[in-house]
Design a protein around this motif. Structure first.
Motif: not given
Ligand code: GLU
Length: 278
Positions: A94-95, A145-149, A182-183
Motif C-alpha cells: 500500500v506504499v 506515500r500511502l496509495s489510497l487506490d 500522504v507521505i
C-alpha cells in the motif's frame, strides 16, 4: 474498557496556553474517568525537536498541576518500531516510492485525470520497475506515500465502511480521500507523525485520543492505518482550540504566552486554568 489517554507534545519549542489546554483537557478527562494519563514526547523530527525543551515541558505540566504515569515514552528511542510498521505497509503493497519534486507534484495535481485537485492522488503514469531500480541505484531521495487506490484494493468494502466514535458526537465516517496519497516516511527518515502516533496509541493501550480539532482532518488517515495494521481504533475527542485576545490561535513563536514565561512572571497556575472553562 479502561480509560487511558495521553498528551503528546513535540518538543520543538516551549509549551503555550493552547498546549496547556490540550494537556489539561486530557488529564482532567482521565481524572474524571478514574483512568490513566500518559505523557509521550513526539520527537521523531530530530532537526526541529531539541532535548533542552523536554525538562521545561515537564516543569510546565507539573506547575499546571498535572501528573502522569512513568515512564514517559520518547519516540526518538523507538525508530526500530516505526521501521517495522513501514515494512508491514510495504508488504501489504500500500506504499510506493515517490521521487517527484514539489514542482512535479504540483504539475501532476494540476493535470489530474479527474480535474485539478488540491492534493496528490498518485502518479498519472506509474513508474516502470526498471526506472525505479535505476533511480534507487543513483541514490535519489524519495518519499514513501500511502496509495489510497491500493488501500482500497487491499481492504475492499472495508475501505468505505471505515469509521470511528467521536466522544459526544457518535459514529463518524472516516474518509481519507480528501488527504490524497500522504507521505508516510522518507528515504532518510523512515517514519512520520502518522506512523508513530498510530503505533504508539495502540502500543500504549490508548482508549481515548483527546487532541485539538486542528488534527481532526488527520483522524480518517489514522483510522485507515489502524485498519490496515489490524490495530484497535480508539475513541476520539477533538477539543476546541483556545484563541488569544485577537481571536488567533496561540503559536510557539509568540514567546509572551509560553507557560515558562507566565510561570517565571509569577502568574499563578489557577489563572491559566481559569481560561479553560467556558
Ligand atoms: N505531537 C502532536 C502535536 O504536538 C500531537 C499528536 C496527537 O495528539 O495526536 O501536535
Amino acid at each position: 474498557m479502561s480509560f487511558t489517554t495521553r498528551f503528546a507534545p513535540s518538543p520543538t519549542g516551549h509549551l503555550h496556553i493552547g498546549h496547556a489546554f490540550s494537556a489539561w483537557t486530557a488529564w482532567h478527562a482521565a481524572v474524571e474517568a478514574e483512568g490513566r494519563f500518559l505523557l509521550r514526547l513526539e520527537d521523531i523530527d530530530t532537526d526541529r525537536c531539541k532535548p533542552e525543551f523536554e525538562p521545561v515541558i515537564l516543569d510546565d505540566l507539573i506547575w499546571l498541576g498535572l501528573d502522569w504515569e512513568e515512564p514517559v515514552r520518547r519516540q526518538s528511542e523507538h525508530f526500530g518500531d516505526y521501521a517495522r510498521v513501514l515494512e508491514r505497509l510495504q508488504t501489504l503493497g500500500v506504499v510506493y516510492r515517490c521521487f517527484k519534486t514539489r514542482r512535479e507534484i504540483l504539475e501532476d495535481i494540476a493535470r489530474a485525470p479527474h480535474g485539478p485537485g488540491e492534493v496528490y492522488r498518485g502518479p498519472i503514469e506509474p513508474m516502470s520497475a526498471d526506472e525505479e531500480a535505476a533511480r534507487i541505484a543513483t541514490d535519489e531521495p524519495f518519499a514513501w506515500r500511502l496509495s489510497l487506490d491500493h488501500c482500497r484494493d487491499v481492504l475492499g468494502p472495508r475501505f468505505d465502511a471505515m469509521g470511528y466514535l467521536e466522544d459526544g458526537l457518535g459514529e463518524q465516517a472516516a474518509n481519507p480521500d480528501p488527504l490524497g496519497d500522504v507521505i508516510l516516511a522518507r528515504k532518510d527518515v523512515g517514519t512520520s507523525y502518522h506512523i508513530a502516533v498510530v503505533h504508539d496509541d495502540a502500543l500504549q493501550g490508548i482508549s481515548h485520543v483527546i487532541r485539538g480539532e486542528d488534527l481532526r482532518e488527520m483522524t480518517p488517515l489514522h483510522v485507515l492505518l489502524q485498519t490496515l495494521l489490524d490495530l484497535p481504533t480508539p475513541i476520539y475527542r477533538h477539543h476546541r482550540l483556545l484563541l488569544d485576545e485577537n481571536g488567533e490561535r496561540f503559536a510557539k513563536r509568540n514567546r509572551s504566552v509560553t507557560l515558562k514565561a507566565l510561570r517565571e512572571g509569577g502568574v499563578p497556575p489557577e489563572d491559566i486554568r481559569a481560561r479553560f472553562s467556558g
